[in-house]
Design a protein around this motif. Structure first.
Motif, PDB file in Angstrom:
ATOM      1  N   LYS A  36       0.845  -1.189  -0.121  1.00 54.47           N
ATOM      2  CA  LYS A  36      -0.084  -0.058   0.105  1.00 54.47           C
ATOM      3  C   LYS A  36       0.760   1.320  -0.181  1.00 54.47           C
ATOM      4  O   LYS A  36       0.390   2.229  -0.335  1.00 54.47           O
ATOM      5  CB  LYS A  36      -0.795   0.053   1.105  1.00 54.47           C
ATOM      6  CG  LYS A  36      -0.306   0.074   2.642  1.00 54.47           C
ATOM      7  CD  LYS A  36      -1.271  -0.047   3.666  1.00 54.47           C
ATOM      8  CE  LYS A  36      -0.733  -0.257   5.097  1.00 54.47           C
ATOM      9  NZ  LYS A  36      -1.502  -0.094   6.121  1.00 54.47           N
ATOM     10  N   TYR A  37       2.104   1.114   0.432  1.00 51.63           N
ATOM     11  CA  TYR A  37       2.932   2.248   0.420  1.00 51.63           C
ATOM     12  C   TYR A  37       3.655   2.646  -1.115  1.00 51.63           C
ATOM     13  O   TYR A  37       4.166   3.639  -1.289  1.00 51.63           O
ATOM     14  CB  TYR A  37       4.118   2.320   1.349  1.00 51.63           C
ATOM     15  CG  TYR A  37       3.508   2.107   2.817  1.00 51.63           C
ATOM     16  CD1 TYR A  37       2.787   3.160   3.474  1.00 51.63           C
ATOM     17  CD2 TYR A  37       3.391   0.848   3.470  1.00 51.63           C
ATOM     18  CE1 TYR A  37       2.108   3.143   4.700  1.00 51.63           C
ATOM     19  CE2 TYR A  37       3.082   0.898   5.027  1.00 51.63           C
ATOM     20  CZ  TYR A  37       2.193   1.992   5.292  1.00 51.63           C
ATOM     21  OH  TYR A  37       1.668   1.924   6.756  1.00 51.63           O
ATOM     22  N   ALA A  38       3.874   1.957  -2.032  1.00 49.31           N
ATOM     23  CA  ALA A  38       4.247   2.120  -3.297  1.00 49.31           C
ATOM     24  C   ALA A  38       3.291   2.213  -4.439  1.00 49.31           C
ATOM     25  O   ALA A  38       2.322   1.809  -4.436  1.00 49.31           O
ATOM     26  CB  ALA A  38       5.294   0.837  -3.409  1.00 49.31           C
ATOM     27  N   GLU A  39       3.968   2.760  -5.368  1.00 47.37           N
ATOM     28  CA  GLU A  39       2.665   3.207  -6.645  1.00 47.37           C
ATOM     29  C   GLU A  39       2.932   2.070  -7.567  1.00 47.37           C
ATOM     30  O   GLU A  39       2.180   2.172  -8.670  1.00 47.37           O
ATOM     31  CB  GLU A  39       3.389   4.641  -7.080  1.00 47.37           C
ATOM     32  CG  GLU A  39       2.853   5.805  -6.239  1.00 47.37           C
ATOM     33  CD  GLU A  39       3.429   7.036  -6.782  1.00 47.37           C
ATOM     34  OE1 GLU A  39       2.409   7.994  -7.237  1.00 47.37           O
ATOM     35  OE2 GLU A  39       4.574   7.371  -6.689  1.00 47.37           O
ATOM     36  N   TYR A  40       3.906   1.378  -7.437  1.00 46.04           N
ATOM     37  CA  TYR A  40       4.287   0.388  -8.590  1.00 46.04           C
ATOM     38  C   TYR A  40       5.222  -0.546  -8.048  1.00 46.04           C
ATOM     39  O   TYR A  40       5.791  -0.737  -7.009  1.00 46.04           O
ATOM     40  CB  TYR A  40       4.888   0.822  -9.932  1.00 46.04           C
ATOM     41  CG  TYR A  40       6.197   1.584  -9.563  1.00 46.04           C
ATOM     42  CD1 TYR A  40       7.244   0.815  -9.500  1.00 46.04           C
ATOM     43  CD2 TYR A  40       6.235   3.096  -9.352  1.00 46.04           C
ATOM     44  CE1 TYR A  40       8.634   1.686  -9.306  1.00 46.04           C
ATOM     45  CE2 TYR A  40       7.416   3.628  -9.175  1.00 46.04           C
ATOM     46  CZ  TYR A  40       8.584   3.043  -8.931  1.00 46.04           C
ATOM     47  OH  TYR A  40       9.830   3.489  -8.756  1.00 46.04           O
ATOM     48  N   SER A  41       5.082  -1.697  -8.711  1.00 45.83           N
ATOM     49  CA  SER A  41       6.186  -2.805  -8.231  1.00 45.83           C
ATOM     50  C   SER A  41       7.020  -2.888  -9.515  1.00 45.83           C
ATOM     51  O   SER A  41       6.655  -2.934 -10.709  1.00 45.83           O
ATOM     52  CB  SER A  41       5.522  -4.260  -8.209  1.00 45.83           C
ATOM     53  OG  SER A  41       6.470  -5.086  -7.953  1.00 45.83           O
ATOM     54  N   SER A  43      10.861   1.989   9.683  1.00 44.88           N
ATOM     55  CA  SER A  43       9.757   2.962  10.025  1.00 44.88           C
ATOM     56  C   SER A  43       8.404   2.320   9.618  1.00 44.88           C
ATOM     57  O   SER A  43       8.415   1.314   8.817  1.00 44.88           O
ATOM     58  CB  SER A  43       9.789   4.324   8.889  1.00 44.88           C
ATOM     59  OG  SER A  43       8.503   4.955   8.730  1.00 44.88           O
ATOM     60  N   ALA A  44       7.250   2.801  10.110  1.00 44.31           N
ATOM     61  CA  ALA A  44       5.858   2.198   9.818  1.00 44.31           C
ATOM     62  C   ALA A  44       5.473   2.547   8.480  1.00 44.31           C
ATOM     63  O   ALA A  44       4.885   1.774   7.873  1.00 44.31           O
ATOM     64  CB  ALA A  44       4.975   2.784  10.619  1.00 44.31           C
ATOM     65  N   LYS A  45       6.330   3.380   7.588  1.00 46.26           N
ATOM     66  CA  LYS A  45       6.085   3.873   6.494  1.00 46.26           C
ATOM     67  C   LYS A  45       6.659   2.922   5.468  1.00 46.26           C
ATOM     68  O   LYS A  45       6.655   3.279   4.119  1.00 46.26           O
ATOM     69  CB  LYS A  45       6.405   5.322   6.136  1.00 46.26           C
ATOM     70  CG  LYS A  45       5.598   6.403   7.092  1.00 46.26           C
ATOM     71  CD  LYS A  45       5.965   7.691   6.728  1.00 46.26           C
ATOM     72  CE  LYS A  45       5.021   8.527   7.617  1.00 46.26           C
ATOM     73  NZ  LYS A  45       5.373  10.070   7.171  1.00 46.26           N
ATOM     74  N   SER A  46       7.665   2.254   5.926  1.00 46.24           N
ATOM     75  CA  SER A  46       8.528   1.286   5.109  1.00 46.24           C
ATOM     76  C   SER A  46       7.446   0.413   4.262  1.00 46.24           C
ATOM     77  O   SER A  46       6.567  -0.107   4.773  1.00 46.24           O
ATOM     78  CB  SER A  46       9.432   0.509   5.937  1.00 46.24           C
ATOM     79  OG  SER A  46      10.084  -0.379   4.918  1.00 46.24           O
ATOM     80  N   ASP A  47       7.997   0.109   2.899  1.00 46.87           N
ATOM     81  CA  ASP A  47       6.965  -0.899   2.135  1.00 46.87           C
ATOM     82  C   ASP A  47       7.499  -2.380   2.392  1.00 46.87           C
ATOM     83  O   ASP A  47       6.805  -3.227   1.860  1.00 46.87           O
ATOM     84  CB  ASP A  47       7.469  -0.563   0.632  1.00 46.87           C
ATOM     85  CG  ASP A  47       8.864  -0.757   0.428  1.00 46.87           C
ATOM     86  OD1 ASP A  47       9.523  -1.231   0.940  1.00 46.87           O
ATOM     87  OD2 ASP A  47       9.117  -0.278  -0.765  1.00 46.87           O
ATOM     88  N   GLY A  48       8.221  -2.568   3.502  1.00 48.04           N
ATOM     89  CA  GLY A  48       8.601  -3.802   3.721  1.00 48.04           C
ATOM     90  C   GLY A  48       9.461  -4.887   2.822  1.00 48.04           C
ATOM     91  O   GLY A  48       9.723  -5.903   3.220  1.00 48.04           O
ATOM     92  N   LYS A  49       9.891  -4.121   1.561  1.00 47.67           N
ATOM     93  CA  LYS A  49      10.793  -5.062   0.815  1.00 47.67           C
ATOM     94  C   LYS A  49      11.985  -5.513   1.504  1.00 47.67           C
ATOM     95  O   LYS A  49      12.347  -6.806   1.136  1.00 47.67           O
ATOM     96  CB  LYS A  49      11.109  -3.977  -0.478  1.00 47.67           C
ATOM     97  CG  LYS A  49       9.666  -3.833  -1.572  1.00 47.67           C
ATOM     98  CD  LYS A  49      10.461  -3.232  -2.523  1.00 47.67           C
ATOM     99  CE  LYS A  49       9.202  -2.802  -3.475  1.00 47.67           C
ATOM    100  NZ  LYS A  49       9.580  -2.058  -4.546  1.00 47.67           N
ATOM    101  N   THR A  50      12.817  -4.851   2.073  1.00 50.93           N
ATOM    102  CA  THR A  50      13.896  -5.314   2.842  1.00 50.93           C
ATOM    103  C   THR A  50      13.829  -6.406   3.692  1.00 50.93           C
ATOM    104  O   THR A  50      14.284  -7.279   3.672  1.00 50.93           O
ATOM    105  CB  THR A  50      14.565  -3.970   3.444  1.00 50.93           C
ATOM    106  OG1 THR A  50      14.954  -2.978   2.584  1.00 50.93           O
ATOM    107  CG2 THR A  50      15.861  -4.432   4.091  1.00 50.93           C
TER     108      THR A  50
END
Length: 449
Positions: free
Chosen positions: A184-189, A391-398
């Motif tokens: 939900k935090y990214a505009e694209y993959s 951060s809670a705003k991280s998109d979690g990819k790492t």
């Protein structure tokens, strides 16, 4: 061949009232600025994201320039071998018909020639010829795609990059096709990445082997040192490595640890095997400190280092001065102040590792432990993010990458960090050796009487 370079502005550079030390400026080797990339760094990174100049914007600029130059070489190579290249002709044509030319000569328009096929060939070349790790190439590619996405949204390109959707765009297709976002935090993959999942086992094995070898070498250097200062330096370096490896701290969090965190009564966790400490700095906009857990045995080793060895490292002028609670645990032997990141990278370059490798491996093994406990993916990602200080705003990819690595590495049979166990074993063996020697000396004294 022309190519882009990154220059850094002064440490006092200010933009719109914001201090931006060493802010990057992109130009070609003849001094012609790349207007669009520089505009992206200002408008997106500074004004929209409010990113840190040295830690985020400068690396992003270097990554974009690296991919730009590689893309230019690939484009020219394809053009020379085939006479023409399937590229984003519509973008070049659209740009050249603009009222005024923001892009400079044709070299500065290389990014407008991007296409799925050209990027794919470029990535194949990088995979075969680059000395960089796959993760590094992917990070560079992510920054470059971010620039292309921003340029398209800002109308500096025309059908260059975006998510193809016939229901919305009809028969129009973007030259560099992206995929719908998975978070939900990214505009694209971004599909333009080298595959790393299948290499997870080999990568982690190599990381473990290198870090274990570095630990062994540092321990041997410490034990075989000929002077107290030499011993203290090797002990310091060993503990720095262990904090990366066992505590998952970032480089800046490790080197700025303060003496106050190792004074007084330790704060144990509920199991009694870990101790809570507080960092003085962390990554992020406000650089707020955070609490982290480290093994109790490592905590006690650091207290021992502070009491018995730390003063040996300090410059002579500082040895007689009583340390302050805010002084660094791991001082520089030259200044007595906290080590800088470059110095730490230099320390471990000798062993073929970098500090972040220890943090990455630690997070992957924590994921393995949580998997062993039967936790689900969502809980694991949440706990890993909290432990890593993301951060809670991280998109979690790492964090997801460490989770995927853990799925490949389920051989771990203990919930304890293996380096902690190795250190406990080594210390136990040293203690046995000391007691044996002491026992022999007492026997000799008795027989002498």
């Amino acid at each position: 061949m022309n190519e882009l370079v990154v220059k850094t502005l002064s440490s006092d550079f200010v933009l719109d009232g914001k201090m931006l030390p060493k802010f990057p400026f992109v130009m070609d080797k003849y001094g012609n600025p790349h207007v669009i990339i520089n505009r992206y760094l200002r408008e997106y990174h500074v004004f929209k994201k409010k990113n840190n100049s040295e830690l985020t914007i400068l690396p992003a600029a270097r990554n974009i320039v690296s991919i730009f130059n590689q893309l230019s070489r690939t484009y020219l190579s394809e053009k020379a071998s085939r006479g023409s290249v399937t590229s984003s002709h519509i973008n070049i044509e659209h740009t050249l018909n603009s009222d005024f030319d923001l892009y400079g000569d044709h070299f500065h328009q290389t990014w407008l020639s991007s296409s799925d096929a050209l990027i794919s060939r470029m990535l194949q070349n990088l995979e075969m010829t680059s000395s960089n790790h796959t993760s590094t190439i992917n990070r560079k590619m992510a920054d470059f795609i971010s620039f292309l996405w921003w340029a398209e949204k800002s109308h500096y390109s025309y059908w260059l990059t975006g998510i193809n959707d016939r229901n919305i765009h009809g028969n129009h297709e973007f030259s560099v096709a992206l995929e719908p976002t998975k978070g939900k935090y990214a505009e694209y993959s971004n599909p333009h990445q080298l595959i790393t999942e299948e290499k997870g086992r080999r990568k982690n094995y190599g990381a473990k082997r290198k870090i274990d070898a570095a630990y062994t070498k540092l321990r041997i250097k410490k034990e075989s040192s000929t002077t107290p200062k030499e011993m203290a330096l090797h002990y310091r370096n060993l503990l720095i490595l262990r904090i990366f490896r066992e505590g998952s701290l970032r480089n800046v969090e490790n080197i700025t640890l303060e003496l106050s965190q190792f004074e007084g009564e330790p704060e144990y966790d509920s199991s009694g095997s870990k101790v809570w400490i507080k960092t003085s700095k962390t990554k992020g906009k406000n650089k707020a400190s955070r609490y982290v857990e480290i093994p109790a045995m490592l905590y006690n080793q650091i207290r021992k280092f502070i009491k018995m060895f730390r003063k040996q490292i300090l410059p002579d002028a500082m040895k007689g001065i009583k340390p302050l609670p805010t002084d660094p645990v791991f001082p520089s032997s030259k200044t007595g102040k906290a080590l800088n990141r470059t110095s730490v990278n230099g320390i471990f370059k000798e062993y073929g590792i970098n500090p972040h490798l220890g943090r990455m491996l630690s997070l992957s093994e924590m994921a393995q432990s949580l998997l062993k406990q039967g936790l689900g993916e969502g809980d694991i990602l949440l706990l890993l993010s909290e432990h890593a200080g993301h951060s809670a705003k991280s998109d979690g990819k790492t964090i997801r990458r460490h989770y995927l690595d853990a799925l490949h590495e389920l051989e771990t049979t203990t919930l304890d960090n293996p380096v902690t166990l190795k250190c406990e074993l080594s210390d136990a063996e040293s203690e046995i050796e000391r007691l044996t020697k002491e026992n022999e000396e007492l026997k000799a004294r008795l027989l002498g009487k």
